[in-house]
Design a protein around this motif. Structure first.
Motif, short mmCIF file in Angstrom:
data_model
loop_
_atom_site.label_atom_id
_atom_site.label_comp_id
_atom_site.label_asym_id
_atom_site.label_seq_id
_atom_site.Cartn_x
_atom_site.Cartn_y
_atom_site.Cartn_z
N ASP A 98 -44.46 0.10 -33.12
CA ASP A 98 -45.74 -0.48 -33.52
C ASP A 98 -46.34 0.20 -34.75
N SER A 125 -46.12 -9.32 -31.42
CA SER A 125 -45.73 -8.36 -30.38
C SER A 125 -44.28 -8.62 -29.99
N PRO A 141 -41.12 -5.30 -32.15
CA PRO A 141 -42.16 -6.17 -32.69
C PRO A 141 -41.74 -6.66 -34.08
#
Length: 349
Positions: A98, A125, A141
């Motif tokens: 992330d 996501s 992601p």
């Protein structure tokens, strides 16, 4: 009306011939159709905005080329009634976590201000990635770019050849004769530019791609995937995909598939498609040409010799637009791209 001879029937040569005929010139194209030509093996991804390359001349070229594609394909398919394999289902760039995703999203989304053809740019996501590409694993992601597209090189070349011949161009399979003084000779010879005794210096990489089929009960159409590292996954047919590519600097033109690279690409396919059985279709090998600083060369060697080469991994993105711009230059017309940026003969930096 000028007389031109083009040597090389890849997308660059074919696009140039097509666009020169639109300006009313006499054009003959010679193509040896060498095994391993990049047109056949390329995935044809059109998604330049996600690149991290800092070369501004290269970026100007590929973004203008991507902007040109939809109108170019629409006109070509209308003229020929042939498919080019062009689809615009967006592209997903995967990121390892992330934190890197956030950096990637900020970098890519900023480019939209100067490139509205990118369309929506979305941060996805892991679950949202899998929603858009159900066959993928849910480990990464991603960033989705709506304007991302792909084209099938062999189909595009066939359509360009059809339009070129239909408009009076002559396409000859085989060796070109020696250059003459009554015409301009244009070399669009790709990796085989090493056979020429004049610049620019051309080198090439051997790239291999695995085509495979996913065993699934229904057909799902998917976006292009820019996976981790220099890896892509593109849909090639009904539940058929290509994954690649390997990059090996070489002076050889041996296009025999490598068992080592097959194992490597097969392992990647199983890693990214863990929930489905996959069946090999074929391996393909192509030779991608590079020139100085990985920047294409577009320009005159002398007043009767013109060269287009060094398009590298973005050949299918850039070549149709380069064909248009070079045809305008050769016709004495203004171009939308400053081609002086790509007409260099000085030594490599």
């Amino acid at each position: 009306m000028e007389k031109f001879t083009i040597i090389g029937g890849g997308i660059a040569g074919a696009s140039l011939g097509y666009h020169l005929k639109q300006h009313g010139h006499s054009v003959t194209l010679y193509d040896r159709n060498d095994a391993g030509n990049a047109t056949e093996a390329s995935a044809g991804i059109i998604n330049p905005w996600v690149s991290q390359r800092r070369n501004k001349k290269w970026y100007r070229l590929v973004t203008k080329a991507a902007e040109y594609y939809p109108s170019f394909i629409s006109r070509l398919e209308r003229e020929t009634e042939l498919e080019t394999g062009y689809t615009q289902r967006g592209a997903i760039s995967l990121f390892k976590d992330d934190e890197v995703l956030e950096l990637g999203f900020n970098r890519i989304s900023k480019k939209k201000a100067d490139a509205p053809e990118m369309g929506e740019v979305l941060k996805l996501s892991r679950e949202e990635v899998k929603q858009r590409h159900p066959y993928l694993n849910d480990s990464y992601p991603g960033v989705y770019v709506e304007g991302g597209a792909q084209v099938k090189g062999a189909l595009l070349r066939d359509a360009l050849k059809n339009a070129f011949v239909s408009n009076g161009g002559e396409w000859i399979e085989g060796e070109a004769p020696a250059p003459g003084d009554d015409h301009v000779t244009i070399y669009a010879t790709g990796a085989w530019g090493v056979e020429q005794d004049f610049g620019p210096a051309v080198r090439h990489q051997r790239s291999e791609v695995l085509h495979f089929k996913v065993e699934a009960p229904e057909v799902v159409h998917t976006p292009v995937v820019m996976a981790l590292g220099p890896i892509y996954i593109v849909e090639m047919g009904a539940n058929e995909f290509a994954i690649g590519t390997t990059h090996i600097d070489t002076e050889s033109f041996d296009d025999s598939p490598s068992e080592e690279n097959h194992r490597y690409l097969r392992g990647l396919a199983e890693r990214y498609f863990p929930d489905h059985a996959i069946t090999d279709i074929k391996m393909m090998t192509g030779f991608k040409p590079y020139a100085r600083d990985h920047l294409p060369f577009i320009g005159y060697h002398d007043d009767r010799t013109f060269v287009i080469n060094g398009l590298g991994a973005t050949g299918l993105t850039a070549a149709p637009y380069i064909g248009r711009e070079a045809a305008r230059l050769l016709s004495g017309l203004p171009t939308s791209l400053d081609l002086d940026d790509y007409s260099y003969m000085e030594p490599e930096n």
